[in-house]
Enzyme design. Structure first.
Site, PDB file in Angstrom:
ATOM      1  N   TRP A   1     -10.264  28.985  18.493  1.00  0.00           N
ATOM      2  CA  TRP A   1     -10.489  27.874  19.412  1.00  0.00           C
ATOM      3  C   TRP A   1     -10.455  26.591  18.596  1.00  0.00           C
ATOM      4  CZ3 TRP A   1     -10.522  27.986  24.550  1.00  0.00           C
ATOM      5  CH2 TRP A   1     -10.936  26.850  25.235  1.00  0.00           C
TER       6      TRP A   1
ATOM      7  N   HIS B   1     -22.626  23.162  27.549  1.00  0.00           N
ATOM      8  CA  HIS B   1     -21.954  24.259  26.846  1.00  0.00           C
ATOM      9  C   HIS B   1     -22.012  24.062  25.332  1.00  0.00           C
ATOM     10  CE1 HIS B   1     -19.080  27.507  26.201  1.00  0.00           C
ATOM     11  NE2 HIS B   1     -18.365  26.682  25.447  1.00  0.00           N
TER      12      HIS B   1
END
Length: 168
Positions: A32, A99
């Protein structure tokens, strides 16, 4: 206020780093934000070899995200008893939701727990930044490369562990 590194993460006293020729490393890198994390990987890998680590003794594993760094690091310790240290590399960029906080806290706590309970050092190479530019600055940009810093830390921690074992 968040305080971030404002020094070059790639600068260190080369003479203060032990020889890594007999050391075995696992590197877990999150894919990521790969433009950042793959640069961290390059910095870590090159630094390990610069200090004598043999390429055959550097095992690189890719995971999809940052949270998976903890599982992969734990699994490496359990399945590869010859590993001397695991370097976890990733990048979390703050967004508009909580998040960011959950991922950062989860990875931090997971790696801290592995360090406390494990038999080898787990090196925290997770960038936690407010924006992508800050991440790029710390992944080979104007503030150096956190991967270099993580590799130097890994070598020093393996030497620390070895010194304790020798002294028994």
């Amino acid at each position: 206020n968040i305080v971030m590194a404002t020094i070059d993460l790639s600068k260190y006293d080369i003479n203060a780093v032990p020889n890594a020729s007999d050391m075995v490393f696992g590197i877990v890198v999150s894919d990521w934000n790969e433009q950042v994390t793959h640069s961290l990987l390059k910095g870590a890998y090159e630094t390990l070899t610069k200090h004598g680590a043999k390429e055959k003794n550097i095992h690189v594993f890719h995971v999809p995200g940052r949270f998976e760094l903890v599982y992969a690091s734990s699994k490496i310790q359990k399945e590869m008893p010859n590993i001397d240290a695991v370097i976890a590399l990733g990048c979390v960029v703050r967004g508009g939701t909580p998040h960011f906080d959950y991922v950062c806290e989860g990875v931090t706590n997971g790696l801290a727990k592995l360090n406390a309970e494990g038999t080898i050092p787990f090196i925290f190479g997770l960038l936690t930044t407010d924006d992508m530019q800050q991440a790029l600055d710390r992944a080979g940009g104007v503030l150096g490369n956190k991967g270099v810093e993580a590799a130097v830390t890994a070598i020093k921690m393996v030497a620390f562990s070895d010194a304790l074992t020798r002294d028994k």
